[in-house]
Enzyme design. Structure first.
Site, PDB file in Angstrom:
ATOM      1  N   HIS A  79      12.101 -76.933  63.604  1.00 56.25           N
ATOM      2  CA  HIS A  79      11.446 -78.234  63.502  1.00 56.25           C
ATOM      3  C   HIS A  79      12.437 -79.181  62.977  1.00 56.25           C
ATOM      4  O   HIS A  79      12.954 -79.070  61.793  1.00 56.25           O
ATOM      5  CB  HIS A  79      10.356 -78.296  62.868  1.00 56.25           C
ATOM      6  N   TYR A 205       0.879 -84.952  60.864  1.00 56.68           N
ATOM      7  CA  TYR A 205      -0.156 -85.044  59.830  1.00 56.68           C
ATOM      8  C   TYR A 205      -0.883 -86.496  60.200  1.00 56.68           C
ATOM      9  O   TYR A 205      -0.302 -87.513  60.106  1.00 56.68           O
ATOM     10  CB  TYR A 205       0.691 -85.621  58.578  1.00 56.68           C
ATOM     11  N   PRO A 297      -2.892 -77.140  50.651  1.00 58.58           N
ATOM     12  CA  PRO A 297      -1.737 -76.882  51.829  1.00 58.58           C
ATOM     13  C   PRO A 297      -0.937 -78.240  52.435  1.00 58.58           C
ATOM     14  O   PRO A 297      -0.232 -77.835  53.044  1.00 58.58           O
ATOM     15  CB  PRO A 297      -2.770 -76.343  52.759  1.00 58.58           C
ATOM     16  N   LYS A 301       3.516 -75.989  50.647  1.00 60.91           N
ATOM     17  CA  LYS A 301       4.383 -75.491  49.643  1.00 60.91           C
ATOM     18  C   LYS A 301       3.986 -74.063  49.171  1.00 60.91           C
ATOM     19  O   LYS A 301       4.763 -73.219  48.645  1.00 60.91           O
ATOM     20  CB  LYS A 301       4.415 -76.333  48.373  1.00 60.91           C
ATOM     21  N   TYR A 388       9.725 -81.661  51.171  1.00 65.17           N
ATOM     22  CA  TYR A 388       9.176 -81.191  52.234  1.00 65.17           C
ATOM     23  C   TYR A 388      10.016 -79.997  52.577  1.00 65.17           C
ATOM     24  O   TYR A 388       9.626 -78.777  52.756  1.00 65.17           O
ATOM     25  CB  TYR A 388       8.744 -81.984  53.347  1.00 65.17           C
TER      26      TYR A 388
HETATM   27  P1  RFL Z   1      -1.567 -63.636  48.706  1.00 67.15           P
HETATM   28  O1  RFL Z   1      -0.860 -63.973  49.834  1.00 67.15           O
HETATM   29  O2  RFL Z   1      -2.795 -64.318  48.397  1.00 67.15           O
HETATM   30  O3  RFL Z   1      -1.227 -62.197  48.489  1.00 67.15           O
HETATM   31  C1  RFL Z   1      -1.748 -61.405  47.264  1.00 67.15           C
HETATM   32  C2  RFL Z   1      -1.920 -60.061  47.840  1.00 67.15           C
HETATM   33  O4  RFL Z   1      -2.704 -59.242  46.898  1.00 67.15           O
HETATM   34  C3  RFL Z   1      -3.619 -58.585  47.167  1.00 67.15           C
HETATM   35  N1  RFL Z   1      -4.699 -58.165  46.315  1.00 67.15           N
HETATM   36  C4  RFL Z   1      -4.841 -57.077  45.495  1.00 67.15           C
HETATM   37  N2  RFL Z   1      -4.048 -55.968  45.659  1.00 67.15           N
HETATM   38  C5  RFL Z   1      -4.257 -54.921  44.873  1.00 67.15           C
HETATM   39  N3  RFL Z   1      -5.192 -55.126  44.002  1.00 67.15           N
HETATM   40  C6  RFL Z   1      -6.157 -56.029  43.809  1.00 67.15           C
HETATM   41  N4  RFL Z   1      -7.164 -56.248  42.915  1.00 67.15           N
HETATM   42  C7  RFL Z   1      -5.733 -57.112  44.552  1.00 67.15           C
HETATM   43  N5  RFL Z   1      -6.433 -58.536  44.784  1.00 67.15           N
HETATM   44  C8  RFL Z   1      -5.438 -59.044  45.730  1.00 67.15           C
HETATM   45  C9  RFL Z   1      -4.191 -59.260  48.345  1.00 67.15           C
HETATM   46  O5  RFL Z   1      -5.143 -58.352  49.327  1.00 67.15           O
HETATM   47  C10 RFL Z   1      -2.848 -59.988  48.917  1.00 67.15           C
HETATM   48  O6  RFL Z   1      -2.486 -58.870  50.095  1.00 67.15           O
HETATM   49  O7  RFL Z   1      -0.563 -64.327  47.643  1.00 67.15           O
HETATM   50  P2  RFL Z   1       1.032 -64.424  47.438  1.00 67.15           P
HETATM   51  O8  RFL Z   1       1.972 -63.370  47.764  1.00 67.15           O
HETATM   52  O9  RFL Z   1       1.270 -65.092  46.105  1.00 67.15           O
HETATM   53  O10 RFL Z   1       1.401 -65.613  48.630  1.00 67.15           O
HETATM   54  C11 RFL Z   1       0.748 -66.874  48.422  1.00 67.15           C
HETATM   55  C12 RFL Z   1       0.788 -67.529  49.791  1.00 67.15           C
HETATM   56  O11 RFL Z   1      -0.359 -66.581  50.526  1.00 67.15           O
HETATM   57  C13 RFL Z   1      -0.457 -68.891  49.863  1.00 67.15           C
HETATM   58  O12 RFL Z   1       0.397 -69.663  48.973  1.00 67.15           O
HETATM   59  C14 RFL Z   1      -0.103 -69.651  51.183  1.00 67.15           C
HETATM   60  O13 RFL Z   1      -0.798 -68.942  52.255  1.00 67.15           O
HETATM   61  C15 RFL Z   1      -0.709 -70.906  50.876  1.00 67.15           C
HETATM   62  N6  RFL Z   1      -0.576 -71.942  52.159  1.00 67.15           N
HETATM   63  C16 RFL Z   1       0.679 -72.220  52.720  1.00 67.15           C
HETATM   64  N7  RFL Z   1       1.779 -72.029  52.059  1.00 67.15           N
HETATM   65  C17 RFL Z   1       2.960 -72.623  52.530  1.00 67.15           C
HETATM   66  O14 RFL Z   1       4.055 -72.330  52.012  1.00 67.15           O
HETATM   67  N8  RFL Z   1       3.066 -73.266  53.608  1.00 67.15           N
HETATM   68  C18 RFL Z   1       2.157 -73.450  54.557  1.00 67.15           C
HETATM   69  O15 RFL Z   1       2.008 -74.072  55.573  1.00 67.15           O
HETATM   70  C19 RFL Z   1       0.643 -72.987  53.911  1.00 67.15           C
HETATM   71  N9  RFL Z   1      -0.435 -73.256  54.742  1.00 67.15           N
HETATM   72  C20 RFL Z   1      -1.765 -71.903  52.984  1.00 67.15           C
HETATM   73  C21 RFL Z   1      -1.508 -72.818  54.302  1.00 67.15           C
HETATM   74  C22 RFL Z   1      -2.974 -71.318  52.812  1.00 67.15           C
HETATM   75  C23 RFL Z   1      -3.865 -71.341  53.592  1.00 67.15           C
HETATM   76  N10 RFL Z   1      -5.138 -70.730  53.102  1.00 67.15           N
HETATM   77  C24 RFL Z   1      -5.894 -69.856  54.067  1.00 67.15           C
HETATM   78  C25 RFL Z   1      -5.170 -70.429  51.401  1.00 67.15           C
HETATM   79  C26 RFL Z   1      -2.531 -72.750  55.045  1.00 67.15           C
HETATM   80  C27 RFL Z   1      -3.722 -72.129  54.709  1.00 67.15           C
HETATM   81  C28 RFL Z   1      -5.183 -72.355  55.410  1.00 67.15           C
HETATM   82  C1  PHB Z   2       0.314 -74.520  59.108  1.00 72.19           C
HETATM   83  O1  PHB Z   2       0.633 -74.461  60.392  1.00 72.19           O
HETATM   84  O2  PHB Z   2      -0.649 -73.650  58.979  1.00 72.19           O
HETATM   85  C2  PHB Z   2       0.456 -75.566  58.211  1.00 72.19           C
HETATM   86  C3  PHB Z   2       1.343 -76.537  58.445  1.00 72.19           C
HETATM   87  C4  PHB Z   2       1.496 -77.374  57.493  1.00 72.19           C
HETATM   88  C5  PHB Z   2       0.836 -77.687  56.360  1.00 72.19           C
HETATM   89  C6  PHB Z   2      -0.316 -76.572  56.474  1.00 72.19           C
HETATM   90  C7  PHB Z   2      -0.372 -75.358  57.315  1.00 72.19           C
HETATM   91  O3  PHB Z   2       0.915 -78.579  55.550  1.00 72.19           O
END
Ligand code: RFL
Ligand code: PHB
Length: 401
Positions: A79, A205, A297, A301, A388
């Protein structure tokens, strides 16, 4: 891997197979350091958890350097920028023009799939369904991880335990005397994944009187959409029809933007919270990614920050394990926190500019003024673009501070 094949000793014991744990495993392998990854859930579950979608330029570069970007380079969506919509109009923020780098849309679960496949193909240990994981004796030089697998009690002895187990993981409480910074926002995001072709190739956004909405995507056939909802909302009141109708109210603009609809494949609610726990290390236990900090989110980041942490950590662990410089672990927290707080501030700023916070008309005028500035002034737009698209992992501000 069946438990017989899992070593009971390694250099780094990694808890969690999310982006942080898996990228750390690959970074260590590239440096010739052994590790074992222990994951609570099964492979199917972690590969299908719908989460982030935006990769910063430095994240993509790192995955390429590690040789883990073949499918990403084929299937991801580059993008140029994003769009900000308010008062019925859309405004383009062209990252490439503004800062010479841009972003890539590729689902977090696709990154996770690629990283797991590469590790499994190489025959490197990763234990799914590792239950009752517990870091032990992390304040000694003989730490270990106890866990259960296949109904068997197991131990993994290691030099360093890396808690990459997410916000609700087990590791963080093993760091005593944590200082915690916490901000809960008075709203949440309801997110859907829909079988509907995106009608344009950039994220929107949208700051609307009824609340924020985000238009994103995963592929040429899948749209990802979010709606601001109250903090305590459940999915009960949100039929598919109500979700589409709210999106149709908040997203369209006067320039004729249309939203394609289609079957909803996934629905979920995400809390909006900023959280930082410090220090990120106690003895031979380190925390990385969501285990130590989360951001709302809005700035996209979270995953990028998790990967930036383990980039720093891998360099330090190389000194600790390969060169016997145990004292280097003391540098870890400080080396991460500057980026963590930059991401925290950027996410707070984006969140504040775009969401509805009650009915205060003064506040709304301030938001509209800020949006007019960011979409009208190149200087203000460049600030957004720089944050960003992401700062380089090794030298955040390019040595200019
Ligand atoms: P994770 O991905 O939560 O992975 C942790 C792993 O540890 C496991 N675990 C265990 N394993 C063994 N024993 C235990 N007791 C355990 N407890 C947990 C879990 O099952 C899992 O597999 O953490 P990590 O690796 O630090 O990664 C972080 C990211 O997942 C998170 O920051 C992002 O998803 C946040 N986020 C976004 N980040 C971006 O950079 N760009 C985005 O566009 C973005 N959009 C989002 C997001 C998070 C969202 N949600 C659902 C929270 C959008 C959403 C909706
Ligand atoms: C996504 O595509 O899931 C997404 C994109 C941008 C954001 C958060 C989530 O700021």
């Amino acid at each position: 891997v069946s438990s017989v094949d899992v070593p009971d000793e390694t250099a780094v014991g990694i808890i969690g197979a999310g982006p942080a744990g898996l990228v750390l495993a690959h970074l260590l392998k590239a440096r010739g350091i052994d590790c074992v990854v222990l994951e609570l859930h099964d492979r199917e579950y972690v590969e299908h958890r719908v989460r982030a979608g935006v990769l910063e330029a430095p994240t993509v570069e790192l995955l390429r350097t590690l040789g883990l970007a073949d499918r990403l380079d084929r299937e991801s969506l580059p993008h140029r920028g994003i769009q900000l919509a308010f008062e019925g109009r859309r405004h383009h923020i062209d990252f490439l023009d503004l800062v010479g780098r841009s972003i890539t849309v590729y689902g977090q679960q696709e990154v996770v799939k690629d990283l797991i496949a590469a590790r499994v193909d190489a025959g490197d240990p990763i234990v799914f369904e590792a239950r009752d994981v517990e870091p032990v004796d992390v304040d000694t030089d003989k730490p270990l991880i106890r866990y259960r697998h296949d109904d068997e009690d197991r131990e993994l002895r290691c030099q360093v335990v890396a808690g990459c187990d997410g916000f609700h993981g087990v590791s963080r409480p093993y760091v005593p005397d944590l200082t915690v910074y916490d901000r809960q926002y008075p709203f949440a995001w309801l997110g859907i994944l829909a079988e509907a072709a995106p009608t344009q190739d950039e994220l929107i956004y949208a700051s609307h009187e009824r609340g924020f909405a985000l238009y994103s995507m995963r592929s040429p056939t899948i749209t990802r959409l979010y709606l601001q909802v109250p903090a305590d909302e459940t999915l009960d009141g949100w039929s598919d029809d109500r979700i589409w109708s709210e999106l149709e109210t908040r997203l369209p603009t006067e320039d004729g933007f249309v939203l394609n609809t289609g079957p909803i494949l996934d629905k979920g609610i995400t809390e909006m919270r900023g959280f930082v726990a410090t220090p990120m290390r106690h003895g031979n236990l380190v925390l990385a990614g969501d285990a130590a900090h989360i951001v709302p989110p809005t700035g996209a980041k979270g995953m990028n920050l998790a990967i930036a942490d383990v980039f720093v950590l891998a360099g330090i662990l190389d000194d600790v394990i390969t060169r016997g410089r145990a004292e280097r672990l003391a540098d870890y927290t400080t080396a991460c926190l500057r980026r963590v707080w930059r991401a925290q501030h950027f996410s707070w700023w984006m969140t504040s500019m775009l969401h509805r916070f009650g009915d205060d008309p003064f506040q709304r005028q301030l938001q509209l003024s800020e949006l007019a500035l960011v979409t009208g002034s190149v200087t203000a737009a460049r600030n957004l673009a720089e944050n960003y698209t992401g700062y380089p992992f090794d030298d955040m501000f390019g040595g200019e501070t």
